[in-house]
Design a protein around this motif. Sequence first.
Motif, PDB file in Angstrom:
ATOM      1  N   GLY A 248       0.799  -1.212   0.000  1.00 62.82           N
ATOM      2  CA  GLY A 248       0.000   0.000   0.000  1.00 62.82           C
ATOM      3  C   GLY A 248       0.836   1.268   0.000  1.00 62.82           C
ATOM      4  N   PRO A 249       0.456   2.258   0.816  1.00 64.29           N
ATOM      5  CA  PRO A 249       1.113   3.565   0.775  1.00 64.29           C
ATOM      6  C   PRO A 249       2.610   3.539   1.057  1.00 64.29           C
ATOM      7  CG  PRO A 249      -0.944   3.699   2.004  1.00 64.29           C
ATOM      8  CD  PRO A 249      -0.681   2.244   1.757  1.00 64.29           C
ATOM      9  N   CYS A 250       3.077   2.666   1.939  1.00 61.55           N
ATOM     10  CA  CYS A 250       4.508   2.691   2.290  1.00 61.55           C
ATOM     11  C   CYS A 250       5.378   2.073   1.202  1.00 61.55           C
ATOM     12  CB  CYS A 250       4.765   2.024   3.633  1.00 61.55           C
ATOM     13  SG  CYS A 250       4.718   0.218   3.632  1.00 61.55           S
TER      14      CYS A 250
ATOM     15  N   LEU B 246       9.323   8.291  12.028  1.00 63.44           N
ATOM     16  CA  LEU B 246       8.618   8.233  13.307  1.00 63.44           C
ATOM     17  C   LEU B 246       9.594   8.438  14.457  1.00 63.44           C
ATOM     18  CD1 LEU B 246       5.997   7.570  14.928  1.00 63.44           C
ATOM     19  CD2 LEU B 246       6.714   5.159  14.827  1.00 63.44           C
ATOM     20  N   ALA B 247      10.746   7.765  14.397  1.00 58.00           N
ATOM     21  CA  ALA B 247      11.747   7.873  15.458  1.00 58.00           C
ATOM     22  C   ALA B 247      12.263   9.303  15.590  1.00 58.00           C
ATOM     23  CB  ALA B 247      12.905   6.920  15.178  1.00 58.00           C
TER      24      ALA B 247
ATOM     25  N   PRO C 201       4.148   9.031   6.267  1.00 57.82           N
ATOM     26  CA  PRO C 201       4.932   9.067   7.506  1.00 57.82           C
ATOM     27  C   PRO C 201       4.334  10.025   8.536  1.00 57.82           C
ATOM     28  CG  PRO C 201       6.382   9.170   5.595  1.00 57.82           C
ATOM     29  CD  PRO C 201       4.986   9.317   5.085  1.00 57.82           C
ATOM     30  N   GLU C 202       3.765  11.137   8.058  1.00 57.02           N
ATOM     31  CA  GLU C 202       3.180  12.114   8.971  1.00 57.02           C
ATOM     32  C   GLU C 202       1.948  11.559   9.679  1.00 57.02           C
ATOM     33  OE1 GLU C 202       5.881  13.785   6.242  1.00 57.02           O
ATOM     34  OE2 GLU C 202       3.997  12.737   5.762  1.00 57.02           O
ATOM     35  N   THR C 203       1.103  10.862   8.938  1.00 59.09           N
ATOM     36  CA  THR C 203      -0.086  10.291   9.580  1.00 59.09           C
ATOM     37  C   THR C 203       0.283   9.110  10.481  1.00 59.09           C
ATOM     38  OG1 THR C 203      -0.529   8.959   7.590  1.00 59.09           O
ATOM     39  CG2 THR C 203      -1.704  11.047   7.807  1.00 59.09           C
TER      40      THR C 203
ATOM     41  N   VAL D  98       0.355   7.046  16.022  1.00 60.26           N
ATOM     42  CA  VAL D  98       1.078   6.526  17.182  1.00 60.26           C
ATOM     43  C   VAL D  98       0.812   7.402  18.401  1.00 60.26           C
ATOM     44  CG1 VAL D  98       3.381   6.198  18.169  1.00 60.26           C
ATOM     45  CG2 VAL D  98       2.854   5.319  15.881  1.00 60.26           C
ATOM     46  N   GLN D  99       0.830   8.699  18.215  1.00 63.15           N
ATOM     47  CA  GLN D  99       0.603   9.614  19.336  1.00 63.15           C
ATOM     48  C   GLN D  99      -0.837   9.561  19.831  1.00 63.15           C
ATOM     49  OE1 GLN D  99       2.029  13.217  17.414  1.00 63.15           O
ATOM     50  NE2 GLN D  99       3.972  13.122  18.523  1.00 63.15           N
ATOM     51  N   GLU D 100      -1.773   9.243  18.945  1.00 59.16           N
ATOM     52  CA  GLU D 100      -3.191   9.208  19.307  1.00 59.16           C
ATOM     53  C   GLU D 100      -3.704   7.796  19.547  1.00 59.16           C
ATOM     54  OE1 GLU D 100      -5.005  10.987  15.934  1.00 59.16           O
ATOM     55  OE2 GLU D 100      -4.138  12.984  16.264  1.00 59.16           O
TER      56      GLU D 100
END
Length: 282
Positions: free
Chosen positions: A134-136, A149-150, A234-236, A241-243
């Motif tokens: 998919g997207p990645c 993300l890191a 990557p932004e989403t 992860v934060q949510e």
Amino acid sequence: LRTMDDAGVTRVFFLNPYGNAHRLALYRGVKEAGRRFIVWDRGGLTDSWFFDTRGFLAESASYSPERWDKSLEAGDRAAALEWLEAQRDGETLEENGERIGGAALRERLNAGERKVVFAALQRPKDTATLHFAGPCGGADGFNHWIAHLAAALDPQGYVILAKKHPLEAATPDIPGVAFVDGDTHIQDLIEIANVVTVINSGVGLIALGCAKPVVCCGDAYYAHPGLARPVTSPETLVEAVQEAVAPDEEKCLRFFHYLTREFYSFGKARYVNPGNGNGGGA
């Protein structure tokens, strides 16, 4: 298709229709022509196998919510809970080391009180990685997303752990990510994880069964509202992860009830080397 008509063949049986380019072309031709077929391969749970008449993995309508998101009778609900409890302490999809427990693993890794993000890596040439990333875009793309993300997360509040796939020899270099030993048990990693990130692997399904938030960077058959959360960039991924929130318990029970009682078959496989004189096969 002419051969099917001439021979009176009414259904085609495919082992992993995405296994090679020729087989995939045949599968797509049969499906587009509206001919009957069955595809089969190993499922996402230990000793599970699927025989699907609607498609393969994320492109199959067999995983659509209308097939599994239904109210459960009390007995079915209890059976699903019992199955999930046994699964958490049972065998794994691939060979793992001995369990030491989440607390011991967290201490060994010096994770402290930080939130743990577990990134489960997949085989770069696996069917699900090649055709359903998919997207990645694939294993390398996923690694880049995890590196992003890191870099975006506060290292004082988060630690990102990864484990190479048990059948892969090399460990990729992903900045900001700590790799655990190859024999670290997958259930210990899931136990300490606050969120699990995958392309679409069976680890995500196992994590859902442990009530863990799961974020999918590819096309996953279990990425539905109330279950795993799909992301498109990557932004989403950072936002997800934060949510991160735990999956809906009732929807998980319904999905696992469907897989274990209505969709998957279960049986142990014995793999035979075709060159050992036993005739090959599995």
